[in-house]
Write a protein that holds these residues in place. Structure first.
Motif, PDB file in Angstrom:
ATOM      1  N   CYS A   1       0.830  -1.209   0.000  1.00 35.43           N
ATOM      2  CA  CYS A   1       0.000   0.000   0.000  1.00 35.43           C
ATOM      3  C   CYS A   1       0.860   1.253   0.000  1.00 35.43           C
TER       4      CYS A   1
ATOM      5  N   ALA B   1      -5.146   8.950  -3.757  1.00 34.88           N
ATOM      6  CA  ALA B   1      -5.078   7.627  -3.135  1.00 34.88           C
ATOM      7  C   ALA B   1      -4.623   7.744  -1.693  1.00 34.88           C
ATOM      8  N   GLN B   2      -5.187   6.898  -0.838  1.00 39.57           N
ATOM      9  CA  GLN B   2      -4.795   6.857   0.567  1.00 39.57           C
ATOM     10  C   GLN B   2      -4.844   5.422   1.067  1.00 39.57           C
ATOM     11  N   VAL B   3      -4.021   5.144   2.077  1.00 38.64           N
ATOM     12  CA  VAL B   3      -3.995   3.822   2.703  1.00 38.64           C
ATOM     13  C   VAL B   3      -5.109   3.765   3.744  1.00 38.64           C
TER      14      VAL B   3
ATOM     15  N   TYR C   1       2.392   1.604  -3.496  1.00 39.90           N
ATOM     16  CA  TYR C   1       1.321   1.965  -4.439  1.00 39.90           C
ATOM     17  C   TYR C   1       0.969   3.451  -4.312  1.00 39.90           C
ATOM     18  N   THR C   2       0.671   3.900  -3.094  1.00 41.10           N
ATOM     19  CA  THR C   2       0.245   5.300  -2.918  1.00 41.10           C
ATOM     20  C   THR C   2       1.394   6.271  -3.155  1.00 41.10           C
ATOM     21  N   SER C   3       2.611   5.866  -2.833  1.00 37.86           N
ATOM     22  CA  SER C   3       3.763   6.740  -3.059  1.00 37.86           C
ATOM     23  C   SER C   3       3.961   7.045  -4.538  1.00 37.86           C
TER      24      SER C   3
ATOM     25  N   VAL D   1      -6.013   0.216  -0.340  1.00 33.09           N
ATOM     26  CA  VAL D   1      -5.834   1.559  -0.873  1.00 33.09           C
ATOM     27  C   VAL D   1      -7.191   2.037  -1.345  1.00 33.09           C
TER      28      VAL D   1
ATOM     29  N   ASP E   1      -8.266  10.643   6.712  1.00 29.03           N
ATOM     30  CA  ASP E   1      -7.231  11.133   5.815  1.00 29.03           C
ATOM     31  C   ASP E   1      -6.733  12.497   6.275  1.00 29.03           C
TER      32      ASP E   1
ATOM     33  N   THR F   1       0.248   8.832  -6.326  1.00 27.98           N
ATOM     34  CA  THR F   1      -0.103  10.220  -6.016  1.00 27.98           C
ATOM     35  C   THR F   1       0.840  11.238  -6.656  1.00 27.98           C
TER      36      THR F   1
ATOM     37  N   VAL G   1      -8.998   4.891  -3.660  1.00 31.56           N
ATOM     38  CA  VAL G   1      -8.792   5.911  -4.680  1.00 31.56           C
ATOM     39  C   VAL G   1     -10.114   6.632  -4.878  1.00 31.56           C
TER      40      VAL G   1
END
Length: 150
Positions: free
Chosen positions: A51, A67-69, A54-56, A78, A136, A59, A80
């Protein structure tokens, strides 16, 4: 040369295809796959590490996905968020209208198209009542506070 402007859902589909299909990121429970450098090398990792990777990437340019975990009692997903509501079908073939989608990187990018589906899949009965936008904002505030104190 003419650049085609893509909607965020189309960008999401392209990113997912590259991340899971082409690059082959997937879940693995080996302890070594908790380390980010090992996740990047092997393209396998635990849910939290996947996660994070992916988000790193998602975004940042050129993707700019929102996107956020999301932490669950039994793992990580994740989320989106899209700028427009999209129509689609969930895993059971039911028609949905949603401005968000959930991705399970541990299961090679399995998609969950609604909060109800997440609640059923992970047994998270309180998930439907959680305000993910507040979580978030709180995480962002916490990160900003930590940065200021360092």
């Amino acid at each position: 040369y003419q650049r085609r402007v893509r909607g965020d859902y189309e960008v999401f589909q392209i990113f997912n295809q590259q991340f899971f299909g082409v690059l082959g990121f997937t879940g693995n429970s080996d302890i070594e796959n908790s380390y980010i450098h090992e996740v990047l090398r092997a393209r396998k990792g635990c849910g939290s590490s996947l996660c994070l990777v992916y988000t790193s990437i998602a975004t940042k340019p050129p993707f700019y996905l929102n996107a956020q975990v999301i932490r669950l009692s039994e793992g990580y997903l994740v989320r989106v968020k899209f700028s427009k509501t999209r129509s689609g079908r969930d895993a059971n073939g039911n028609l949905t209208n949603s401005s968000e989608i959930f991705i399970d990187p541990f299961r090679s990018g399995a998609l969950l198209s609604s909060r109800e589906e997440v609640a059923l899949q992970f047994g998270e009965t309180d998930f439907l009542q959680r305000n993910l936008d507040d979580e978030d904002d709180a995480a962002a505030d916490n990160g900003q506070t930590q940065t200021q104190t360092q």
